[in-house]
Design a protein around this motif. Structure first.
Motif, PDB file in Angstrom:
ATOM      1  N   UNK A  12       0.932  -1.453  -0.196  1.00  0.00           N
ATOM      2  CA  UNK A  12      -0.292  -0.018   0.141  1.00  0.00           C
ATOM      3  C   UNK A  12       1.365   0.846   0.079  1.00  0.00           C
ATOM      4  N   UNK A  13       0.566   2.344  -0.559  1.00  0.00           N
ATOM      5  CA  UNK A  13       1.339   3.398  -0.979  1.00  0.00           C
ATOM      6  C   UNK A  13       0.121   4.619  -0.539  1.00  0.00           C
ATOM      7  N   UNK A  14      -0.624   4.503   0.061  1.00  0.00           N
ATOM      8  CA  UNK A  14      -1.106   5.385   0.848  1.00  0.00           C
ATOM      9  C   UNK A  14      -0.660   6.528   1.286  1.00  0.00           C
ATOM     10  N   UNK A  15      -1.312   7.874   2.205  1.00  0.00           N
ATOM     11  CA  UNK A  15      -0.821   8.692   2.435  1.00  0.00           C
ATOM     12  C   UNK A  15      -0.752   8.234   4.153  1.00  0.00           C
ATOM     13  N   UNK A  61      26.852   5.906  -0.993  1.00  0.00           N
ATOM     14  CA  UNK A  61      24.822   5.785  -1.178  1.00  0.00           C
ATOM     15  C   UNK A  61      25.345   4.054  -2.077  1.00  0.00           C
ATOM     16  N   UNK A  62      26.036   3.779  -2.940  1.00  0.00           N
ATOM     17  CA  UNK A  62      25.137   2.037  -3.654  1.00  0.00           C
ATOM     18  C   UNK A  62      25.450   1.094  -2.592  1.00  0.00           C
ATOM     19  N   UNK A  63      25.593   1.068  -1.405  1.00  0.00           N
ATOM     20  CA  UNK A  63      25.853   0.125  -0.741  1.00  0.00           C
ATOM     21  C   UNK A  63      25.358  -0.624  -0.427  1.00  0.00           C
ATOM     22  N   UNK A  64      25.021  -1.563  -0.017  1.00  0.00           N
ATOM     23  CA  UNK A  64      23.682  -2.452  -0.063  1.00  0.00           C
ATOM     24  C   UNK A  64      24.114  -3.997   0.404  1.00  0.00           C
ATOM     25  N   UNK A  65      22.904  -4.271   1.656  1.00  0.00           N
ATOM     26  CA  UNK A  65      22.861  -5.887   1.642  1.00  0.00           C
ATOM     27  C   UNK A  65      21.653  -6.306   1.858  1.00  0.00           C
ATOM     28  N   UNK A  66      20.606  -5.587   2.356  1.00  0.00           N
ATOM     29  CA  UNK A  66      19.400  -6.197   2.303  1.00  0.00           C
ATOM     30  C   UNK A  66      18.607  -6.182   1.354  1.00  0.00           C
ATOM     31  N   UNK A  67      17.167  -6.472   1.438  1.00  0.00           N
ATOM     32  CA  UNK A  67      15.871  -6.797   0.727  1.00  0.00           C
ATOM     33  C   UNK A  67      15.166  -6.005   0.365  1.00  0.00           C
ATOM     34  N   UNK A  68      15.543  -5.039  -0.991  1.00  0.00           N
ATOM     35  CA  UNK A  68      14.961  -4.054  -1.091  1.00  0.00           C
ATOM     36  C   UNK A  68      13.041  -4.237  -1.626  1.00  0.00           C
ATOM     37  N   UNK A  69      12.416  -3.728  -0.667  1.00  0.00           N
ATOM     38  CA  UNK A  69      10.880  -3.818  -1.260  1.00  0.00           C
ATOM     39  C   UNK A  69       9.888  -2.874  -1.706  1.00  0.00           C
ATOM     40  N   UNK A  70      10.579  -1.932  -1.278  1.00  0.00           N
ATOM     41  CA  UNK A  70      10.627  -0.497  -2.300  1.00  0.00           C
ATOM     42  C   UNK A  70      11.706   0.617  -1.581  1.00  0.00           C
ATOM     43  N   UNK A  71      11.739   1.878  -1.805  1.00  0.00           N
ATOM     44  CA  UNK A  71      12.397   3.086  -1.604  1.00  0.00           C
ATOM     45  C   UNK A  71      12.351   3.285  -0.218  1.00  0.00           C
ATOM     46  N   UNK A  82       8.054   4.254  11.459  1.00  0.00           N
ATOM     47  CA  UNK A  82       8.009   5.575  10.650  1.00  0.00           C
ATOM     48  C   UNK A  82       7.804   4.096   9.196  1.00  0.00           C
ATOM     49  N   UNK A  83       8.192   3.115   9.030  1.00  0.00           N
ATOM     50  CA  UNK A  83       7.292   2.390   8.111  1.00  0.00           C
ATOM     51  C   UNK A  83       6.115   2.580   7.376  1.00  0.00           C
ATOM     52  N   UNK A  84       4.929   2.700   8.348  1.00  0.00           N
ATOM     53  CA  UNK A  84       3.586   2.429   8.093  1.00  0.00           C
ATOM     54  C   UNK A  84       3.915   3.949   8.340  1.00  0.00           C
ATOM     55  N   UNK A  85       2.656   4.231   6.818  1.00  0.00           N
ATOM     56  CA  UNK A  85       2.728   5.570   6.453  1.00  0.00           C
ATOM     57  C   UNK A  85       2.146   6.386   7.754  1.00  0.00           C
ATOM     58  N   UNK A  86       1.644   7.541   7.231  1.00  0.00           N
ATOM     59  CA  UNK A  86       1.405   8.536   8.200  1.00  0.00           C
ATOM     60  C   UNK A  86       2.168   8.962   9.341  1.00  0.00           C
ATOM     61  N   UNK A  87       2.032   7.289  10.055  1.00  0.00           N
ATOM     62  CA  UNK A  87       2.720   7.264  11.342  1.00  0.00           C
ATOM     63  C   UNK A  87       3.766   7.877  12.115  1.00  0.00           C
ATOM     64  N   UNK A  88       4.950   8.104  11.097  1.00  0.00           N
ATOM     65  CA  UNK A  88       6.050   8.954  11.401  1.00  0.00           C
ATOM     66  C   UNK A  88       6.792   9.442  10.521  1.00  0.00           C
ATOM     67  N   UNK A  89       8.064   9.858  10.969  1.00  0.00           N
ATOM     68  CA  UNK A  89       8.724  10.459   9.529  1.00  0.00           C
ATOM     69  C   UNK A  89       9.952  10.291   9.972  1.00  0.00           C
ATOM     70  N   UNK A  90      10.923   8.986   8.847  1.00  0.00           N
ATOM     71  CA  UNK A  90      12.673   8.459   9.555  1.00  0.00           C
ATOM     72  C   UNK A  90      12.959  10.203  10.550  1.00  0.00           C
TER      73      UNK A  90
END
Length: 627
Positions: free
Chosen positions: A73-76, A441-451, A129-137
């Motif tokens: 879901x990408x809702x606000x 910034x290009x170094x990554x190790x995990x599983x990217x589900x979205x940005x 912060x992963x839950x839309x609207x609850x917090x920002x990073x």
């Protein structure tokens, strides 16, 4: 309310790293079913995606199950937040992330209560912060501090109360009757202040006019209430460059008595708006509204500095980039909604501006790098590689020869989204901190589900926000050390003594003015008043009258304090910062301090001698005896 029930468990509780906690089992199984799978199947998929070293890490399995559902879901505002069961599940997930293992085998066939458990900062910062609207990073650490208060963590009751109030704020915004205000047709109403118990006063020419204040995502409106009802609304455009908003003091006849106002200056030439926020329930309302207005101003500064120019054709070369401004605006709107929710549940931070993203980043160390990652997040996207051929039919896969695509200095998000070089108009992109960050910034190790959702790794915004938090904490720690050090030593204590004695010193100074006839009319009035009291035999009433006046003054101050009209700094003792000094300077400071002590003792001795002379009806005589 804190009970949860798991009907079936498909994953094994015993793992090579330990026994899964009940919270971990509940979170994995529940989110797996919400994803349309069982916990066991989700575990197999997880092992196929992550490196072998992470196969048995239950914390990342909890992350994967939760983030995979959230990525759908990408809702606000995530729609599932309205469901009480989902609210409790998120709380359990935070507990599971913090403590994925347990010493004893969990029994999931019975109800288990999570009431009384506390979510700590690390789990809240990762999941909320992963839950839309609850917090920002950027401000999640400050949000945690506000919700936790004096406790070590956030309880289930506090979490549910916060989410409930947050949903009420968003529901209230949807209920605003925009059709009554045709001028708001292209703007989104954020806050309205029109309560008779908490009035808003607009000060102009030493006169206060009550009215209705409306804040939108682009402007602020004030409708004065006169004898003939409401007048036409006046407007200040908050998107204008050079706008300033700051705290202000107001009062009748220019007395600057009430520290509960905000000054909005559209430009250096125009007259500023001065709005007073009266609050019968505390002294934070002005600071909260200052944060609201500052956030809208900071939002448009961010868009102007980090976003593409309006009408830039390259916006259509990156998929979804034309929605970047809307995404940034939504982020600011959600920040203001969270601050409103905290205000309603009385869980505010000392400085409300630290709870709204763009205002906080404007002055935070490393904040410009966080703003860059946010810009990449909002405007970045896949390149649109379409070329028009005969018949005006677009063909996928044909690469543009346009310079937009030829540059190698674009920056990329963790999911491969591109942010074009020509959009980097801010001078902050050339800073050393920015260069270092984007180089790695290009170094990554995990599983990217979205940005915005990465399992077993951090998004770019999270990385920058974490560094920003550490640097901000370092600045606060340094300042606290300096403040603590400033209270040590004779000079600082003398400054403290002078500050505490200031009211008495002012009183003595005023009596000296009367004695020297510096203002004859005041001295004459004082003498007439004094002779009237003496010859009318009113001396016996002086002490009780003084007590009554003092009591009335204390009650007045208490009332003004409760209304929030004196400001939070009223009554605080201010000590001047002492400059850094070497050994010689410290010796000189001690010498000066001793001289001040000597002068004080001399003045005290003179006063005591005068009193002694009056009592003994003689001349003061002092003999120095040398032994």
């Amino acid at each position: 309310m804190g009970d949860i029930f798991v009907a079936e468990q498909t994953i094994h509780s015993r793992t090579p790293n330990g026994i899964l906690s009940l919270a971990a089992v509940v979170s994995i199984e529940q989110f797996s079913r919400m994803n349309g799978l069982t916990g066991q199947k989700m575990q197999k998929i997880f092992k196929a995606l992550v490196p072998e070293s992470l196969h048995n890490d239950a914390r990342y399995l909890v992350e994967y199950c939760c983030f995979r559902f959230l990525s759908r879901d990408s809702s606000d505002i995530h729609p599932s937040l309205k469901e009480p069961a989902f609210q409790r599940l998120i709380f359990i997930t935070m507990l599971a992330w913090e403590n994925p293992y347990h010493e004893e085998l969990a029994n999931t066939s019975e109800k288990a209560s999570f009431q009384g458990k506390l979510v700590r900062v690390s789990a809240f910062v990762r999941i909320a912060p992963a839950i839309s609207g609850v917090s920002d990073r950027s401000t999640v650490h400050n949000l945690f501090k506000a919700l936790a208060g004096d406790e070590e963590g956030i309880s289930l009751n506090v979490w549910l109360t916060y989410i409930s109030e947050l949903l009420k704020v968003h529901e209230g915004r949807r209920s605003y009757q925009i059709r009554e205000f045709p001028q708001f047709c292209e703007e989104r109403i954020l806050c309205i202040a029109s309560s008779s118990k908490r009035p808003v006063l607009k000060w102009e020419n030493n006169m206060a006019w009550p009215g209705k204040l409306t804040l939108t995502d682009r402007a602020i409106y004030f409708e004065a209430i006169g004898l003939r009802g409401e007048k036409d609304a006046i407007r200040v455009d908050l998107t204008r460059h050079g706008l300033r908003v700051e705290k202000a003091k107001v009062g009748p006849l220019g007395s600057l008595l009430f520290d509960s106002a905000v000054s909005i200056s559209p430009s250096s030439e125009s007259k500023p708006w001065v709005l007073e926020f009266v609050d019968l329930g505390g002294d934070m309302r002005r600071d909260v509204w200052l944060a609201f207005i500052s956030e809208v101003i900071a939002l448009h500064k961010f868009i102007h500095e980090y976003g593409p120019e309006d009408g830039d054709e390259s916006l259509f070369h990156v998929y979804g980039a034309h929605k970047g401004k809307e995404r940034a605006t939504t982020s600011a709107i959600n920040s203001i909604a969270r601050l409103q929710a905290l205000q309603f549940i009385r869980k505010l931070f000392d400085d409300p501006s630290k709870l709204v993203q763009f205002s906080y980043l404007e002055y935070a160390p490393y904040g410009h790098v966080v703003c860059q990652t946010l810009a990449v997040n909002y405007w970045g996207g896949p390149l649109v590689t379409k070329s028009v051929v005969a018949g005006n039919q677009p063909i996928q896969g044909a690469w543009h020869s346009n310079e937009v695509f030829e540059s190698s200095n674009h920056v990329f998000d963790i999911d491969g989204s591109v942010y074009l070089q020509k959009w980097m108009r801010s001078s902050t992109w050339a800073s050393s901190a920015s260069t270092t960050f984007w180089k790695n910034s290009s170094i990554r190790q995990g599983v990217v589900l979205s940005k915005n959702l990465v399992v077993a790794d951090l998004t770019l915004v999270e990385r920058a926000a974490e560094t920003c938090k550490k640097k901000y904490h370092m600045v606060e720690k340094t300042q606290a050390t300096i403040d603590a050090a400033m209270l040590k030593g004779i000079p600082s204590n003398i400054d403290l003594f002078k500050e505490l004695m200031l009211p008495l010193a002012i009183t003595v100074k005023n009596f000296e003015k009367l004695r020297r006839w510096e203002e004859p009319h005041l001295t004459l009035s004082f003498l007439v008043f004094a002779y009237t009291i003496i010859f009318r035999s009113l001396l016996s009433y002086i002490f009780p009258m003084a007590l009554m006046i003092m009591a009335a003054g204390m009650l007045t101050l208490k009332g003004l304090k409760e209304q929030g009209r004196l400001g939070r700094s009223f009554g605080k003792v201010t000590i001047r910062d002492q400059p850094p000094s070497n050994t010689i300077q410290k010796i000189i400071a001690v010498k000066d301090a001793m001289r001040d002590v000597e002068n004080s003792l001399q003045n005290l001795n003179v006063t005591l001698l005068k009193i002694r002379t009056i009592l003994l009806s003689g001349q003061p005589q002092v003999h120095c005896h040398h032994s």
